[in-house]
Design a protein around this motif. Structure first.
Motif, short mmCIF file in Angstrom:
data_model
loop_
_atom_site.label_atom_id
_atom_site.label_comp_id
_atom_site.label_asym_id
_atom_site.label_seq_id
_atom_site.Cartn_x
_atom_site.Cartn_y
_atom_site.Cartn_z
N VAL C 112 0.85 -1.19 0.00
CA VAL C 112 0.00 0.00 0.00
C VAL C 112 0.89 1.25 0.00
O VAL C 112 1.78 1.38 0.86
CB VAL C 112 -0.91 0.00 1.24
CG1 VAL C 112 -1.77 1.25 1.26
CG2 VAL C 112 -1.75 -1.27 1.25
N PRO C 113 0.67 2.20 -0.93
CA PRO C 113 1.54 3.38 -1.01
C PRO C 113 1.71 4.10 0.32
O PRO C 113 2.83 4.41 0.73
CB PRO C 113 0.83 4.26 -2.04
CG PRO C 113 0.13 3.30 -2.93
CD PRO C 113 -0.29 2.15 -2.05
N ILE C 114 0.62 4.32 1.02
CA ILE C 114 0.73 5.12 2.25
C ILE C 114 1.57 4.40 3.30
O ILE C 114 2.29 5.03 4.09
CB ILE C 114 -0.67 5.50 2.79
CG1 ILE C 114 -0.56 6.54 3.89
CG2 ILE C 114 -1.43 4.28 3.29
CD1 ILE C 114 -0.01 7.86 3.41
N ALA C 115 1.51 3.07 3.29
CA ALA C 115 2.34 2.32 4.25
C ALA C 115 3.81 2.42 3.90
O ALA C 115 4.67 2.60 4.77
CB ALA C 115 1.89 0.86 4.28
N MET C 116 4.09 2.30 2.61
CA MET C 116 5.50 2.42 2.20
C MET C 116 6.01 3.83 2.50
O MET C 116 7.12 4.01 3.00
CB MET C 116 5.64 2.13 0.71
CG MET C 116 5.30 0.69 0.35
SD MET C 116 5.72 0.27 -1.38
CE MET C 116 4.43 1.13 -2.28
N MET C 121 9.25 7.67 5.65
CA MET C 121 9.24 8.88 6.48
C MET C 121 9.80 8.57 7.88
O MET C 121 10.53 9.38 8.46
CB MET C 121 7.80 9.42 6.57
CG MET C 121 7.67 10.68 7.38
SD MET C 121 8.72 12.07 6.76
CE MET C 121 7.52 12.95 5.75
N GLU C 122 9.47 7.40 8.37
CA GLU C 122 9.98 6.97 9.68
C GLU C 122 11.52 6.93 9.66
O GLU C 122 12.18 7.40 10.59
CB GLU C 122 9.43 5.56 9.97
CG GLU C 122 9.75 5.03 11.35
CD GLU C 122 8.93 5.69 12.45
OE1 GLU C 122 7.88 6.30 12.11
OE2 GLU C 122 9.35 5.64 13.63
N VAL C 123 12.05 6.37 8.59
CA VAL C 123 13.50 6.35 8.45
C VAL C 123 14.06 7.78 8.45
O VAL C 123 15.03 8.09 9.14
CB VAL C 123 13.92 5.62 7.15
CG1 VAL C 123 15.42 5.82 6.87
CG2 VAL C 123 13.59 4.15 7.23
N ALA C 124 13.39 8.64 7.69
CA ALA C 124 13.85 10.03 7.59
C ALA C 124 13.83 10.72 8.95
O ALA C 124 14.78 11.40 9.34
CB ALA C 124 12.98 10.79 6.59
N HIS C 167 10.66 0.87 -4.61
CA HIS C 167 12.11 0.82 -4.86
C HIS C 167 12.87 1.43 -3.68
O HIS C 167 13.82 0.84 -3.15
CB HIS C 167 12.38 1.61 -6.16
CG HIS C 167 13.81 1.66 -6.60
ND1 HIS C 167 14.63 0.56 -6.65
CD2 HIS C 167 14.56 2.71 -7.06
CE1 HIS C 167 15.82 0.93 -7.11
NE2 HIS C 167 15.81 2.22 -7.36
N MET C 168 12.42 2.61 -3.22
CA MET C 168 13.08 3.26 -2.10
C MET C 168 12.98 2.41 -0.83
O MET C 168 13.95 2.28 -0.08
CB MET C 168 12.44 4.62 -1.83
CG MET C 168 12.82 5.68 -2.85
SD MET C 168 11.63 7.08 -2.86
CE MET C 168 12.02 7.83 -1.27
N LYS C 169 11.81 1.86 -0.60
CA LYS C 169 11.62 1.14 0.66
C LYS C 169 12.52 -0.10 0.74
O LYS C 169 13.17 -0.35 1.76
CB LYS C 169 10.15 0.70 0.79
CG LYS C 169 9.87 0.13 2.16
CD LYS C 169 8.71 -0.81 2.19
CE LYS C 169 8.78 -1.69 3.44
NZ LYS C 169 7.84 -2.80 3.40
N ARG C 170 12.56 -0.86 -0.32
CA ARG C 170 13.38 -2.08 -0.26
C ARG C 170 14.88 -1.76 -0.21
O ARG C 170 15.65 -2.47 0.44
CB ARG C 170 13.03 -3.00 -1.43
CG ARG C 170 11.53 -3.42 -1.39
CD ARG C 170 11.30 -4.81 -1.92
NE ARG C 170 11.56 -4.92 -3.33
CZ ARG C 170 11.30 -6.02 -4.05
NH1 ARG C 170 10.74 -7.08 -3.46
NH2 ARG C 170 11.56 -6.07 -5.33
N MET C 171 15.26 -0.69 -0.87
CA MET C 171 16.66 -0.26 -0.75
C MET C 171 16.98 0.16 0.68
O MET C 171 18.07 -0.14 1.20
CB MET C 171 16.94 0.92 -1.69
CG MET C 171 17.08 0.52 -3.16
SD MET C 171 17.24 1.99 -4.23
CE MET C 171 18.86 2.59 -3.74
#
Lengths: 319, 319, 319, 319, 319, 319
Positions: C112-116, C121-124, C167-171
């Motif tokens: 789900v986009p909002i979850a990713m 954002m949490e990482v940021a 792509h960003m999330k898995r990286m």
């Protein structure tokens, strides 16, 4: 007054003359004895020298000092070398014979910087496109001081005082003609491209006011003058209110002027003016390197292999 | 009189006009029925057409006939195509409306061949070096007839009537300027090199008097115009009594003008005049291909990928 | 409700189901008769279809319409093709059976986009370096809307709804681990690099809200997302008051993340965090392409040649 | 009589023997003292030597002198070197012990030149095609004198006295067999191609009568033996009245025998006889280089990296 | 009896003759009507045919059936094609005219398999090195059955019945000569290398008893015949008690015989026998491909571009 | 106790400390006088030294001796060098001050070998696939002794004591994470691939128990660890009764892990687990090389050009 230049030295000459210290250090010989290792130069080239017994005053010499030497020209590993008997710093304040014309000691473009600058500014002032005219005039004015001495490279082509101006000027001269031959070209775009394409070399290369580069800046190493030039163009275009198309086309010209990805251009030229810019650039670089090579090649002979010319050996006709 | 040209055709147009037959054959459709497959052209380009029922007279049509057609422009696989209802050969002898200006049907250089030839001959006559002057004048005279129509390529850049003259002329125009900018260049050598460099294309390519190439000659395929040019230069130099140095330098200029081994030059340029020759050549070829690409590209749009430009898509500014 | 998906179609099936129109046009057959040429798709793939007699209402259909068809699956040139007997637009307003779940028709990332977005954002928000934290949070917020649907490519890897987020999330997931294994890495730099590296794809690619790219923007074609990303980073760094070193290092990471000049990076990575960024990127792209290839490959068989994987044919084990 | 050869020298040997001077000069040591730097050689190789105090007669020695030395073999930078105590020119006129067999001092092909020449002429005389027979016989006769000693290269493969003959002979031996195995080959064309392919090395390379090359000729550098060979073939074919096809095929064989553009062949072989010619050539070159490498490699060991073999280190089996 | 062969077909011929079915399927035409699409072949080549109305019995035809057809030769996209009016399976049991010599239908090496096998076995039995003799004899015996028909490739060179034997035999013939010319070669090693080098093609390629390959085996795709050959050699060497040196040298010859990494050899040849093996291999492959190309090229003309010969077009002399 | 390490030496330091002899020989100076040339090292690096007068006991020193020296740090050709005044072998038996911790003298992985081995064995024991578990456990047990000290390379990345274990362990750590992110991966295959991929380096490289490589084995040079690894895997798979698919997939992973043919992999990875294996490998190698480079680079400066990193100069941030 300086009488003998590096390019004229021959084996076994005994010389008494002035040179500039390019680098200097005290080293330890294979027998454990210290000696002075010094590279001397003038506007025509450089030569290494050794002084086998080091005196106290020798330790005080440093880069860019003008020195007077007594020496013999020898040969070591088929290269000329000076065996220095005496070396001392020039003292023009107290010794009239030591008053030198500094131009004799620095490799420089063959035209006067201010004249070349004037030629280029004239081109800029005559651009018909108002945006590009304002851009070029501003950039030339903003960077006037550094342009007066900046080389176009840290070594290789146009690595000399005001080499960047010289490179721009000769490209402009050819560029004007090319726009007459290929009449569909947008002349303003070609000429503005020439003026802007290498401008960030001023910040990529670290150089001093005699046009000698000491290396690359931090940003130069991590980004390079091409990408720096795109960023520079971007902020200027915003400031001057360029249309999006004009802004991006100018950025693309800077970005693509090395043509091949492996030479630093991630995009190849995508319109004729960008294509022309590349060929003006490469032609001027090649002509420069070949001229330099032939200056020190005998008529009827071949130069040494020249790295920037794909290791070619260039032929100098007998005439 | 011809009214509509290939480059102006749009989908769904109904047209009645004259074209030249570029190729023609009767083919069998997927249902086993014969149809006429014909490529028509004029000075602006070519288009394929189909005629679904083949009449007796259709079998008599042949290449280079001027024909009058009634057709509708359709689209097939995103390419325009003519659905031909009627086709007949033009009969200018009996029908005044069928009298055509042949120039409308043949792609040609934008300048008059004899004028370009005159320009080039003028350059040749003004060479200061007597050997090179005699060489160029002789070569221009000996090949005069073919130069009037020969293309510079079988396809790609300058594949058009008198394309070779046009290529030489524009290279000379730039070459003269380059010799003013780089004053150490031997002007005669540069300009004679331009005149000689592609001369053997006349024997490498098979072309007819409307400048259309039909392929390569046997010698063209096995040796190529570069090596043929070296042999040609060699026999001329012997005949004209050149010095060894001048002969070999001219041969080297021809040999090296494609620069890279993979493009046919086993030696890279080894003196500045040979270097310049290459850049004059490549710049003219690139400008030609880009101009052609932009002729059929909308302002603000990109051309199709162009094979001779490394598959780049060229941008046409909005202005 | 949609029952049959493109990936499940087999030759000779007779189908009655809903698909999305991907492209549509009326073409002229080899016999001169018009027919409807339409590409239909859903979240699992695309298939071409033909309708041999064109009705009036067929002319009204357009891209992105949901249509109901009656058709037979045939094979043409070893590819499946639909022979369409009937086609009509879905009318969910008036026909309850025509109410569709739009997700069935659009290829989308599996999360789900909002979850990713939340994960990233949490990482940021947890970056320790305040500059980098502010940078990443700002960029994520500023581009929030587009990130919800943007693909990471116009075709190839991650060309799907929210593909860029995926792509960003898995990286990031792999990046966190790599920083644990190689403890000398600056974790904040690695993770901020991941977040920033492809952000300008949003402006390089033209895409609509279902994540489908229609091509490249003008700036995308002339400069590309890498150089655009450097410019973007530059203006943000000025705005946020980064030190020169931090600014240039972030710009270098974006500039070098494709690693090879021929893939668009004029500089190779010059510090470990930039090196890691490249490998996180390429690994994720390769895993994506291989997963996609294996989805449509039988166990014990090889996929077709895959262009983005150097034309390799990927093996799916029997298990 | 010479007793000890370069290839047999070992560290710490004390030697009294004759060598040929390959190069000689007086140099200045790092302490400013002159010393004699001389390279000595014989048919098995070369070695450098130093003489630390220079006598008056030492200045008179020159290249190609046969000298007698007293010396110790030392090692410098893991290379053997001679520490010379005495050196004097041989005087065979007055000293019977100084009478030398010159063959001991010159690297030469392992077969007698006149015998190899005879073998090749025999092949030429037996060609069935009259044109090719007259061509080969004439070329062998015209170049007889130089063939007796010319090397096939300035360094690398067959750089030795009569190396060109040896190269031709071994290629012919294999060529005859290949024509028996591939019966569709035109045997005359293959064998004439072998005889002609490198003939212009005689004018590309500057060599003296002991087969030692001193460099390349002017024409060799600007055109190379391949293009020179095509020109040579052209004039011979005209003189002998070849058909156009035969002439061009022979020229193509010479032109294409290096196979790859980057090795000097602008055209790849376009018929089987040209293809065979290339493989006969490359096989003979490789066998030569490998044999040479293994001559100085211990059984069970690897040679040094060999530049002409792509830097491979060749293995010599233990047997 | 078969009278007309594929290579002799010309446009517009009406033919009644026998061919082998190479592939067959019922397809749907662009108008939705089924038709029979069949590729027919014989020992000289293949040709595609269409039958526009499909009968019941047509559905029963399958690959490798011998069929009798009535057809007309047409041309489609400049390729010959059969328009088949009637097609039926040959019934040799009941119809004497249908009794065929199967050799007419299968592309095969021009020599009898058992004779080639005998030649190779003779070479093996005469090897002087006992280990290599036992190895080669065993390998030839163990693989006797498959060698009788295996091709040396799935397509390209030697893709024909017993093509592998033919390849080995001609390489051995040349190899024997090369060992006479280069007397330092270990003849046993060269010849055993020839026999072993491609032996695992038998397991890399899937082929049936008429020498036609249907593709690659699983192990062939993941490892390839070179690595499979090294493993095979390894187990045989252990079984036969080879010394370590002999075992590894044989494995290296197999490993390096493609020479370039990009063609599958991770190591280049490191001793002369391995070097020779490569050149014997490549020469035989090139001769085969050129012979095949010239078989279907008119005298005085050029073949089509041939992919396995770097897209060259091969010239067939006028004679 | 050792106090000063190589990496901490600066010009002009006077030192009295212990080092390990890495290489030693008596050489002859340019004036003909012998001197001691010795390379000394410890766990942080190596330095060359000269002793200008050679004593009798100096001749007895040999590689791997621990020596005590008195010396001054000088500079020669911009490299530090020791001018050794005294050198003697350490005698820990009789002199308590000479008792050394051998770890100070050997470059070693930063973790304890047995602990790394334990980690890897733990991974092996927890593989779910019984075949792969038995394989990995057996291989780790069979090679236990050598794994305790083997480097992963003769120079470059992981050329240090237990470098191979360290390389495997860090790859496993990342590999576990990658399998969590890409859930379709066969975790057992990835981890077993990591354990097996470089195992034959133990037989490719010749190394002693302090982890220093002295070169490559005969089989290493002729076949390489990749092909050796495939053979090893093959025999183990036969012994352990693997299915054909599992055996070949494991062999393929080993074969393809260098990815590019020019780096030794004749096949590129053909399934995701093989693809992952490559990236785990290359990432670990690059991180290692960069860490090493930065250890000796000043903050804010660039390292020297590093050959294994494509000659890049790596930047060490100021922090």
């Amino acid at each position: 007054m300086k009488e003998l230049f590096v390019k004229d030295l021959k084996k076994d000459m005994e010389i008494v003359d002035f040179f500039m210290v390019k680098s200097i250090s005290v080293k330890t010989g294979s027998t454990g004895k210290p000696y002075l290792d010094v590279t001397l130069g003038d506007m025509t080239g450089e030569i290494n020298g050794k002084k086998w017994d080091v005196g106290a005053s020798d330790h005080l010499l440093k880069e860019k000092d003008i020195v007077k030497i007594i020496a013999v020209v020898t040969e070591f590993n088929s290269q000329l070398q000076l065996k220095i008997q005496r070396i001392r710093k020039a003292v023009p304040e107290s010794n009239p014979d030591d008053v030198m014309d500094m131009k004799d000691f620095v490799k420089a473009a063959p035209e006067v910087p201010i004249a070349m600058y004037g030629y280029i500014m004239e081109v800029a002032l005559n651009l018909k496109d108002e945006d590009l005219r304002r851009l070029c005039v501003k950039v030339l004015e903003d960077n006037r001081e550094k342009l007066m001495y900046y080389p176009a490279a840290s070594k290789n082509h146009h690595a000399e005082l005001a080499g960047l101006l010289y490179h721009m000027k000769r490209m402009l001269m050819n560029g004007e003609r090319v726009c007459e031959v290929y009449t569909n070209l947008n002349r303003d775009l070609v000429l503005a491209g020439v003026i802007m394409h290498d401008m960030q070399k001023i910040f990529e290369i670290d150089a001093d006011t005699d046009g000698m580069a000491s290396g690359y800046s931090f940003e130069g190493q991590l980004l390079g003058h091409i990408v720096m030039g795109v960023k520079y163009m971007d902020s200027l275009a915003l400031e001057l209110g360029f249309s999006q198309e004009k802004r991006i086309m100018m950025e693309h010209m800077i970005l693509s002027h090395h043509y091949e990805p492996e030479y630093g251009s991630p995009k190849r030229p995508l319109f004729p003016e960008a294509e022309v810019l590349h060929y003006l650039d490469i032609l001027d670089a090649r002509m420069y390197d070949m001229e330099e090579a032939l200056k020190i090649t005998e008529p009827g002979g071949f130069s040494d292999r020249i790295w920037t010319l794909d290791n070619r050996r260039i032929y100098n006709p007998e005439k």
